[in-house]
Design an enzyme around this catalytic site. Structure first.
Site, mmCIF file in Angstrom:
data_model
loop_
_atom_site.group_PDB
_atom_site.id
_atom_site.type_symbol
_atom_site.label_atom_id
_atom_site.label_comp_id
_atom_site.label_asym_id
_atom_site.label_seq_id
_atom_site.Cartn_x
_atom_site.Cartn_y
_atom_site.Cartn_z
ATOM 1 N N PRO A 2 4.185 -12.247 15.511
ATOM 2 C CA PRO A 2 3.421 -11.553 16.557
ATOM 3 C C PRO A 2 4.345 -10.600 17.484
ATOM 4 O O PRO A 2 5.248 -11.327 17.981
ATOM 5 C CB PRO A 2 2.678 -12.415 17.462
ATOM 6 C CG PRO A 2 3.192 -13.803 17.151
ATOM 7 C CD PRO A 2 4.070 -13.777 15.515
ATOM 8 N N GLU A 3 4.074 -9.340 17.521
ATOM 9 C CA GLU A 3 5.104 -8.622 18.417
ATOM 10 C C GLU A 3 3.834 -8.266 19.615
ATOM 11 O O GLU A 3 2.951 -8.499 19.625
ATOM 12 C CB GLU A 3 5.600 -7.545 17.755
ATOM 13 C CG GLU A 3 6.639 -7.983 16.933
ATOM 14 C CD GLU A 3 7.415 -6.924 16.121
ATOM 15 O OE1 GLU A 3 7.799 -5.874 16.826
ATOM 16 O OE2 GLU A 3 8.137 -7.252 14.875
ATOM 17 N N LYS A 61 6.175 -10.420 25.070
ATOM 18 C CA LYS A 61 5.267 -11.173 23.872
ATOM 19 C C LYS A 61 5.150 -12.403 24.621
ATOM 20 O O LYS A 61 4.666 -13.350 24.210
ATOM 21 C CB LYS A 61 6.267 -11.531 22.811
ATOM 22 C CG LYS A 61 6.976 -10.472 22.026
ATOM 23 C CD LYS A 61 7.968 -10.827 21.040
ATOM 24 C CE LYS A 61 8.743 -9.400 20.874
ATOM 25 N NZ LYS A 61 10.125 -9.948 19.905
ATOM 26 N N ARG A 267 19.496 -11.417 9.378
ATOM 27 C CA ARG A 267 18.126 -11.120 9.141
ATOM 28 C C ARG A 267 18.299 -10.029 8.021
ATOM 29 O O ARG A 267 19.266 -9.458 7.186
ATOM 30 C CB ARG A 267 17.403 -10.874 10.219
ATOM 31 C CG ARG A 267 17.303 -12.098 10.960
ATOM 32 C CD ARG A 267 16.374 -12.170 12.246
ATOM 33 N NE ARG A 267 16.213 -13.407 12.965
ATOM 34 C CZ ARG A 267 17.148 -14.169 13.637
ATOM 35 N NH1 ARG A 267 18.221 -13.303 13.868
ATOM 36 N NH2 ARG A 267 16.999 -15.251 13.935
#
Length: 282
Positions: A2-3, A61, A267
């Site tokens: 979720p952003e 967030k 990442r």
DNA sequence: CCTGCCGCCTGCGCGC
DNA sequence: TGCGCGCAGGCGGCAG
């Protein structure tokens, strides 16, 4: 994952289904979910009964429920967190972490989180802005977001532009997915030195961030108009319209060149090698 | 003060 | 088949 747009959808759901209701009890099902609440699970559970939720707020967030005594329940969904509204009789979800019941005996608020990167805490005096998130910058869809100040701060940094976009103390709500998407829309390489960005380029990048988030919000805004609040980044409503994120070797929607994946902070970063060429010296 | 990096978590998909 | 490993990644904390 979720952003900002996903979290905003959750906030709207909370506003609709939880505000105005009085808490009857709270149950911590997994202590790690309240690890940021330093006084412990029992204190968290004891603080809530009798309190009425007066508002649902968000910054970046982070979400918080403002309570009638000036305190707040702060929540972060982390990587895999969900806030669900479920009838009390409904079976437990496999990764149910916290349950909040209401005096009206209507549906419960449940915090479900597989990877437990997220969590909740009770913040005394936090209704306005909980102390642990005082350092979080305003987000790009906040009316009080100061574009000029952001641009100046960004260009003062001595780092790469994507690192800066992910820094929640500079601009909040942007995660790996929307950072890549916004950089693609603005045709900026993730490793561009922030000091080298012109004011015009910053403005274009900010426009792209707002655009990609606006699109996501429009796509996700329909999913909260029912008896649940849900966030699921993996099977998210917005993933279909991503241009570069997770699309290694697939054609760039703009020029057709295959998207590349590059290691970034242990990442990944995804970009189009033609639309977003590596800047000289970066 | 500023910047960069580690480790926390769990499930899934892949290769051998 | 089953096992091990890489990957997903936000963010607090800490090192330099």
């Amino acid at each position: 994952m979720p952003e900002l747009p996903e979290v905003e959808v959750v906030r709207r759901g909370l506003e609709r289904w939880v505000t105005g209701r009085q808490v009857r009890s709270a149950q911590v099902r997994h202590p790690r979910a309240v690890r940021r609440h330093l006084a412990g699970s029992a204190d968290f559970e004891a603080a809530l009964p009798g309190r009425t939720v007066v508002a649902a707020h968000r910054r970046g967030k982070y979400l918080w429920l403002a309570l009638d005594n000036g305190d707040a329940v702060l929540a972060h969904l982390g990587m895999s967190g969900q806030l669900l509204i479920r009838p009390a009789a409904e079976a437990d979800e496999p990764h149910l972490r916290v349950t909040i019941d209401f005096a009206d005996e209507g549906p419960q608020l449940r915090f479900v989180d597989q990877r437990t990167f997220g969590g909740m805490s009770y913040e005394r005096g936090g209704a306005e802005l909980p102390a642990p998130i005082a350092h979080i910058a305003r987000d790009p869809i906040d009316p009080a977001f100061d574009e000029a100040a952001f641009g100046a701060a960004l260009r003062r940094r001595r780092t790469e532009v994507k690192r800066a976009l992910l820094d929640q103390s500079l601009i909040s709500g942007v995660g790996n997915i929307y950072a890549d998407e916004a950089l693609w829309r603005a045709r900026v390489h993730w490793a561009t030195p922030t000091a080298r960005l012109t004011a015009a380029r910053v403005s274009s990048l900010l426009g792209a961030i707002r655009e990609v988030m606006g699109d996501a919000l429009a796509a996700g805004g329909t999913s909260f108009d029912s008896l649940y609040v849900n966030v699921n980044g993996e099977s998210g409503y917005f993933s279909r319209s991503l241009a570069v994120y997770g699309r290694r070797d697939q054609p760039c929607p703009r020029c057709g060149r295959p998207i590349v994946r590059e290691p970034f902070m242990n990442r990944s970063s995804f970009r189009c090698p033609r639309c977003q060429p590596r800047p000289r010296g970066a």
